[in-house]
Write a protein that holds these residues in place. Structure first.
Motif: not given
Length: 427
Positions: A183, A214, A217, A243, A247
């Motif tokens: 990440w 999604y 993640w 998570a 985003l």
């Protein structure tokens, strides 16, 4: 786990089956006579253009069974709950399907409604299908199994990959990242790729907003949207919140992603307005038409783990079918190696067999084509409890609030409470 080991385990599980399937007893499966007369109905779904694949499979089936009429009730799915309700309505009206096409999102719901026949005895007794499943990743087979019973044969599947604009990477002096990028690596690269303003604005990443997108993640943060036993929603679990916050920060804090409410991510990617996005195989199939657009793919970035997501479609036999042996023959055709070749050529989904995945039909025009299949080795099926429809709606409502500037934790807690209330009301 190797394919051979996976099939050995599958056959071992089949040996414990006590339900109806094939002859219902130990022995060798005997296919129905070629002159059998009957009518079979498929409850089917797919994207525009997929119907021709199924029509071809039905035509192959009818070469062997010319006196069997096959009704292919094909539709596009918007909501899995609605799709299953439609199947149940057809059952109640006396027009039940014999074969059912279902995706991961609807499998638990279908099992909860006892729609599916265990295929264990069929698989155990039919050597032709054993050869097929030996070529399929065990993860795909396991995704359609429960309590030692296999209920569907995989037809096609997808995962998520990061697609990136090779020219924009080169312009920014960024080498292709490692397949094990994190990440933090992703964020640093997205910052370098974000430039300009107004009409010349280029962002590092665009966020796809469907639930499946999604999940990598969330999974790579060792979290989920539902408990492991698929009985409880966990939209507000700390790892899930973390998570989604990551985003949201891409948009509001780091400003390396446009607000997803402002345009389709793949369109922005193809227009050169974003340097990276995430998508399944269908984007690669679309990009084939743009010969001047150079792109590459990467696995989704890792965090606490490298776990990613997969979703599959498979064919099940309706538990109440009056023509189970014929339905098995049709079901096999719909999952066959020939069908996998069609998916390899079409490119909108990943074929289920390694033979088709490694074929030139699938690998040509794809950078790093192995990534489209080998992600299954560290992927989990999308979390899809029987209440998936309610959970998905609540989650999407929460994400709308997040992109409007709402607090992530509060939005996800409200969504989780709504799902719990719905589950409690429905018993």
């Amino acid at each position: 786990m190797s394919a051979a080991v996976g099939v050995s385990l599958l056959l071992a599980a089949c040996g414990s089956d006590t339900g109806t399937g094939a002859t219902g007893v130990s022995g060798t499966y005997q296919a129905p006579a070629s002159d059998t007369r009957a009518t079979l109905t498929i409850s089917n779904w797919g994207n525009p253009g997929d119907e021709k694949f199924y029509d071809a499979a039905i035509a192959r089936f009818n070469q062997r069974y010319p006196n069997v009429q096959v009704k292919n009730n094909f539709t596009q799915v918007v909501n899995w709950g609605d799709y299953i309700n439609k199947i149940q309505a057809s059952i109640a009206s006396g027009d039940a399907p014999d074969v059912i096409n279902m995706a991961t999102e609807g499998v638990e719901y279908g099992l909860d409604k006892t729609l599916f026949q265990s295929l264990n005895n069929f698989i155990k007794q039919d050597s032709s299908v054993q050869e097929l499943v030996s070529d399929v990743s065990p993860a795909l087979l396991n995704g359609f199994s429960k309590d030692g019973q296999t209920y569907l044969l995989p037809n096609n599947w997808n995962t998520m990959l990061v697609y990136y604009n090779a020219a924009l990477f080169e312009k920014a002096g960024i080498a292709r990242p490692s397949d094990t990028w994190t990440w933090q690596d992703f964020l640093a690269i997205a910052k370098k790729l974000t430039s300009g303003s107004g009409g010349n604005q280029v962002y590092g990443f665009s966020i796809p907003t469907y639930t499946f997108a999604y999940m990598p993640w969330i999974y790579s943060n060792n979290a989920s949207t539902a408990s492991a036993d698929l009985k409880t929603p966990t939209l507000d679990a700390p790892g899930t919140v973390e998570a989604i916050q990551f985003l949201a920060d891409l948009v509001f804090k780091e400003k390396v992603a446009p607000n997803p409410t402002g345009g389709d991510p793949t369109s922005l990617f193809q227009a050169g307005k974003v340097a990276m996005t995430a998508a399944p195989a269908n984007l690669a199939a679309t990009l084939v038409a743009n010969k001047d657009f150079e792109y590459d793919v990467l696995p989704m970035p890792t965090n606490k783990s490298n776990t990613t997501v997969f979703g599959a479609a498979g064919f099940a036999m309706y538990s109440g079918s009056k023509n189970k042996d014929l339905s098995w023959e049709l079901l096999k055709e719909l999952a066959s190696q020939q069908m996998q070749t069609q998916w390899a050529v079409g490119g909108t989904s990943n074929p289920t067999t390694k033979t088709a995945q490694q074929s030139e039909d699938f690998t040509k025009n794809k950078p790093h084509p192995e990534l489209f299949y080998n992600q299954i080795d560290h992927a989990k099926p999308v979390a899809a409890p029987p209440f998936f429809g309610a959970m998905d709606a609540a989650f999407q409502k929460a994400m709308t609030s997040v992109y409007a500037g709402g607090d992530v934790r509060s939005a996800l807690k409200q969504a989780n409470d709504e799902v719990k209330s719905t589950v409690a009301q429905n018993g």
